[in-house]
Design a protein around this motif. Structure first.
Motif, mmCIF file in Angstrom:
data_model
loop_
_atom_site.group_PDB
_atom_site.id
_atom_site.type_symbol
_atom_site.label_atom_id
_atom_site.label_comp_id
_atom_site.label_asym_id
_atom_site.label_seq_id
_atom_site.Cartn_x
_atom_site.Cartn_y
_atom_site.Cartn_z
ATOM 1 N N THR A 117 0.852 -1.195 0.000
ATOM 2 C CA THR A 117 0.000 0.000 0.000
ATOM 3 C C THR A 117 0.889 1.247 0.000
ATOM 4 O O THR A 117 2.119 1.150 -0.113
ATOM 5 C CB THR A 117 -0.907 0.017 1.240
ATOM 6 O OG1 THR A 117 -0.092 0.260 2.400
ATOM 7 C CG2 THR A 117 -1.639 -1.305 1.407
ATOM 8 N N ALA A 118 0.253 2.409 0.171
ATOM 9 C CA ALA A 118 0.991 3.672 0.150
ATOM 10 C C ALA A 118 2.029 3.760 1.266
ATOM 11 O O ALA A 118 2.949 4.582 1.190
ATOM 12 C CB ALA A 118 0.018 4.837 0.242
ATOM 13 N N LEU A 121 5.290 3.414 -0.262
ATOM 14 C CA LEU A 121 5.836 4.560 -1.009
ATOM 15 C C LEU A 121 6.823 5.325 -0.128
ATOM 16 O O LEU A 121 7.867 5.789 -0.598
ATOM 17 C CB LEU A 121 4.704 5.489 -1.451
ATOM 18 C CG LEU A 121 3.778 4.975 -2.564
ATOM 19 C CD1 LEU A 121 2.686 6.010 -2.842
ATOM 20 C CD2 LEU A 121 4.557 4.662 -3.836
ATOM 21 N N PHE A 143 -0.514 2.908 -4.499
ATOM 22 C CA PHE A 143 -0.868 4.316 -4.433
ATOM 23 C C PHE A 143 -2.165 4.546 -3.639
ATOM 24 O O PHE A 143 -2.758 5.610 -3.708
ATOM 25 C CB PHE A 143 -0.997 4.907 -5.839
ATOM 26 C CG PHE A 143 0.341 5.239 -6.453
ATOM 27 C CD1 PHE A 143 0.921 6.490 -6.268
ATOM 28 C CD2 PHE A 143 1.033 4.286 -7.189
ATOM 29 C CE1 PHE A 143 2.158 6.783 -6.812
ATOM 30 C CE2 PHE A 143 2.266 4.576 -7.735
ATOM 31 C CZ PHE A 143 2.842 5.828 -7.555
ATOM 32 N N TYR A 144 -2.555 3.511 -2.889
ATOM 33 C CA TYR A 144 -3.746 3.650 -2.045
ATOM 34 C C TYR A 144 -3.346 3.619 -0.568
ATOM 35 O O TYR A 144 -2.482 2.842 -0.158
ATOM 36 C CB TYR A 144 -4.736 2.515 -2.302
ATOM 37 C CG TYR A 144 -5.585 2.705 -3.540
ATOM 38 C CD1 TYR A 144 -6.583 3.667 -3.567
ATOM 39 C CD2 TYR A 144 -5.371 1.925 -4.671
ATOM 40 C CE1 TYR A 144 -7.363 3.844 -4.707
ATOM 41 C CE2 TYR A 144 -6.149 2.083 -5.813
ATOM 42 C CZ TYR A 144 -7.139 3.054 -5.820
ATOM 43 O OH TYR A 144 -7.917 3.234 -6.936
ATOM 44 N N GLU A 145 -4.011 4.453 0.214
ATOM 45 C CA GLU A 145 -3.837 4.400 1.662
ATOM 46 C C GLU A 145 -5.205 4.314 2.326
ATOM 47 O O GLU A 145 -6.219 4.668 1.729
ATOM 48 C CB GLU A 145 -3.094 5.639 2.159
ATOM 49 C CG GLU A 145 -3.836 6.947 1.961
ATOM 50 C CD GLU A 145 -3.029 8.142 2.449
ATOM 51 O OE1 GLU A 145 -1.979 7.919 3.053
ATOM 52 O OE2 GLU A 145 -3.461 9.282 2.215
ATOM 53 N N VAL A 166 -3.476 8.163 -3.278
ATOM 54 C CA VAL A 166 -2.448 9.147 -2.940
ATOM 55 C C VAL A 166 -2.047 9.880 -4.210
ATOM 56 O O VAL A 166 -1.617 9.261 -5.180
ATOM 57 C CB VAL A 166 -1.219 8.450 -2.313
ATOM 58 C CG1 VAL A 166 -0.090 9.449 -2.116
ATOM 59 C CG2 VAL A 166 -1.591 7.807 -0.997
#
Length: 774
Positions: A117-118, A121, A143-145, A166
């Motif tokens: 998940t984010a 990142l 790119f998801y949180e 995100v």
């Protein structure tokens, strides 16, 4: 790619350490957390290998147990160094990347890691100062949180966390990053904003991303040497931008100048058509392009040279003779040209050293090799073409074909289409025609991926293909290194409530072969897995259907094999109402000779176990065995096996004869008559691994007919198959037992005479095979 060369010492040591972490590199803290021994330092060459092999083992070896704290072993760069790692699929989670955030990674490939998940990142930022190569291919959730919309504890009960995209992350600070793969990036991420901070990109993969405007790519026109736009719906604007990427034509570039605008022609409708003008534009502007992929495109016919103008003769890769008109402007042949599923691949003169296409075996293998890693949808269709080649004509590059299919099956263990086409191709690539060309290592790799497929898919086609492929191997010898696993998988197939008849038949055949000619430990282990119960259930179902087919016969044969010198399995047979099924099958199928032979062979094994013989001592069973003495079914086999069962029962003496009918003397008389009716030269449908159960009947006087049956059996076997059975009889001490028996007053004269003939046969065999060389 799967390899046919011997494993390196490094690979063997890595594998051993990973399978025995507690006994080698690590200890358990608090009985649950792995910790590296404090006196160990491992350089990046070893750490990279450990991590990458660990991921491979978790993905492809069902026996291997993953460790929740594995990645924490590499948290401290003072004791471990990581540089280049490739992490795949569900194996990797946010906390795993977090555990290694202090490492100075140079290459990080994350492929289809959907659990990231984010949070990851932010971990990537930790590697920003050293990272040169990064792949986030298929990491669809990175790119998801999670966000709690209510913002308070009470709201959490009503409004659970939701996934929020995100949008503010960029590659700011990744100053050394040169190679980036964002394939299958989720919609909503602004690619231009994400990439703008990267000053000197050399390679970029935007596979599966739809971008209307790619003008931002020109910021790297002096650095970009590789661009992949697979499955992007192109337009004239895209083409004009690509033509401006000067580095793709720079003479100073030492890295392969690669352009990929290919597409999956089945995935969706594309408006763009590839024309002669577009290809001319590439040739004229990208002067030193060495690799081009235009697979899947609809080609307009004006790209080709008219057949009448095409120079005939020997096939050439020289650009001047190219059948594709625009490529006549190339200065030199391309290293690679992707033409898979285009009309161009079937032309005569193609100016490239390696071409992917569907014209011939070479092109198909090139396609599998090029697309396996990231394009399973294309790879599946290419393997299907290979299947047709292997099925219809001889495969000329067998080892390469096998290695490519193995790699595809391992890489895409959970892709149904690849498992179906790959397992089908393996069936033809491993048949007897190709056997001599395959090493033990390569065939073991085939077995591993076949079993992976059987584990992952209950789908009928995959199961059938996998079972058929296993039939191409020497059983049980070649499957013994995975003996428990293959038996569990086959029993699982046979225990399914809804069964495909063809798979059932193949699976029972394989089960039978697997318990034939293996040691008793294997048989006992398989018996404990439920083998006996499974076979009896199959028999019961066939009996209910009044069907005597191969499944019925193979099931009884398998029971015969698994009970051979294995008392526990014999006891299971009796405990699970095996004798009831035996009687019912005899009654329902009185003319099925092969079935009778298998059933009587099994009961012979049961009768060899002294503790179980009282369960056979019933009027019903003894009458059935006595009547079968006169059977002429399958030569002498049914009569012989029935007599063997009774011989062991007689061996227990008159006091063990606990029934009134039939009388013991009457049965003995029928046994003598049966034995005297047999042809001593009969060829046998039987395979003895040991004579011990027969030899134990010799040194006794309580049952002369049992003694005679045993002697007749030995005489027949050493006469008809001297090479096999004379050495076995000598090795197991049969000659002294026969000589002692000859001295016994209770032995019948005809038994003694037969015993002398057995001894004489063995003596002659020894003399004929004596080594007289000096």
């Amino acid at each position: 790619m799967a390899s046919d060369s011997p494993e390196s010492l490094m690979t063997l040591c890595t594998d051993f350490c990973l399978r025995n972490l507690e006994g080698t590199l690590c200890y358990l803290l608090d009985n649950e957390t792995l910790r590296l021994h404090p006196d160990i330092f491992l350089p990046s060459e070893i750490c990279d290998k450990l991590v990458n092999e660990y991921v491979e083992l978790v993905k492809t070896d069902s026996i291997f147990e993953p460790h929740e704290s594995f990645f924490t072993l590499f948290s401290d760069p003072r004791s471990t160094r990581l540089a280049r790692i490739h992490l795949r699929e569900q194996i990797v989670q946010d906390q795993d990347l977090e555990a290694i955030r202090k490492q100075d990674l140079v290459e990080l490939y994350l492929t289809n890691c959907e659990k990231l998940t984010a949070k990851s990142l932010q971990t990537l930022v930790s590697f920003s100062h050293t990272l040169i190569s990064l792949s986030l291919f298929g990491c669809c959730n990175i790119f998801y949180e999670e966000e709690n919309p209510g913002g308070c504890e009470d709201d959490c009960l009503v409004n659970p966390t939701r996934q929020v995209l995100v949008k503010d992350f960029t590659f700011e600070g990744f100053s050394r990053l040169r190679f980036l793969n964002l394939g299958r990036l989720i919609e909503g991420v602004n690619v231009e904003t994400l990439l703008r901070p990267l000053a000197s990109l050399a390679a970029l993969d935007l596979s599966g991303i739809q971008l209307n405007d790619v003008g931002f790519l020109t910021q790297w026109k002096d650095s970009l040497v590789s661009l992949v736009l697979y499955n992007m719906d192109l337009s004239e604007e895209h083409i004009q931008v690509i033509a401006q990427l000067h580095k793709l034509r720079s003479l100073l570039s030492v890295i392969c100048r690669h352009l990929d605008i290919s597409r999956d022609h089945l995935s969706s409708y594309y408006k763009f058509k590839l024309t002669r003008r577009v290809l001319n534009l590439f040739v004229e502007n990208l002067l030193n392009l060495t690799s081009l992929d235009i697979s899947g495109h609809t080609m307009l016919e004006n790209c080709t040279i008219p057949s009448m103008e095409e120079k005939m003769g020997q096939t050439s890769i020289e650009p001047a003779k190219s059948s594709i008109a625009p490529f006549r402007g190339l200065k030199r042949p391309l290293q690679f040209l992707g033409l898979f599923e285009t009309s161009l691949c079937r032309l005569t003169h193609i100016p490239a050293y390696k071409v992917s296409g569907d014209k011939n075996e070479e092109q198909v293998l090139n396609a599998i090799e090029a697309y396996t890693e990231h394009r399973p949808e294309i790879t599946s269709r290419a393997i299907n073409l290979l299947f047709d080649i292997a099925r219809i004509e001889r495969c000329s590059q067998l080892l390469r074909a096998l290695q490519l299919v193995i790699t595809a099956l391992k890489c895409h263990k959970d892709d149904k289409n690849i498992q179906v086409t790959g397992s089908a191709a393996l069936f033809y690539l491993t048949n007897s025609e190709y056997r001599m060309e395959q090493s033990v290592k390569l065939r073991r790799q085939v077995i591993q991926v076949v079993l992976n497929g059987m584990e992952s898919y209950q789908e009928v086609t995959v199961q059938r293909n996998c079972c058929l492929t296993l039939c191409n191997f020497s059983i049980p010898e070649e499957l013994e290194f995975q003996y428990r696993r293959v038996n569990e998988l086959l029993l699982n197939i046979l225990n399914q409530s809804r069964q495909d008849e063809s798979i059932q038949r193949i699976a029972v055949h394989l089960c039978n072969a697997l318990v034939c000619q293996v040691d008793n430990d294997h048989k006992e282990a398989v018996g404990k897995m439920g083998f006996v119960m499974t076979m009896l259930k199959l028999i019961q179902k066939k009996l209910a259907d009044k069907t005597c087919d191969q499944v019925m016969e193979f099931s009884w044969s398998a029971l015969w094999n698994i009970t051979d010198e294995t008392p526990d399995n014999c006891e299971m047979f009796l405990n699970y109402s095996g004798m009831k099924l035996f009687l019912e099958c005899l009654k329902e199928f009185p003319e099925k000779q092969e079935l009778h032979r298998n059933m009587l062979g099994l009961l012979g094994n049961v009768a060899e176990v002294k503790e179980l013989r009282p369960q056979l001592m019933t009027s019903q069973f003894i009458s059935v065995f006595s009547n079968l003495l006169e059977s002429k079914a399958d030569g002498i086999e049914v009569s012989y096996n029935a007599c063997g069962v009774l011989s062991h029962i007689m061996f227990d003496g008159p006091e063990a004869w606990g029934i009134c009918e039939p009388h013991r003397e009457e049965v003995v008389k029928r046994m003598w008559a049966a034995i005297q009716s047999w042809d001593i030269n009969s060829r046998r449908n039987i395979n003895y691994r040991s004579f011990e159960p027969i030899l134990r009947l010799l040194p006794q006087g309580i049952s002369p007919v049992s003694q005679h049956w045993a002697t007749w059996a030995l005489y027949n076997l050493v006469s008809v198959y001297p090479d096999k059975y004379c050495p076995l009889l000598i090795k197991e001490g049969g000659i002294p037992l026969l000589k002692d028996m000859i001295k016994m007053a209770s032995a019948r004269q005809e038994t003694k005479e037969m015993a002398w003939k057995v001894i004489e046969h063995c003596s002659n065999f020894k003399e004929e095979n004596m080594d007289t060389s000096r």
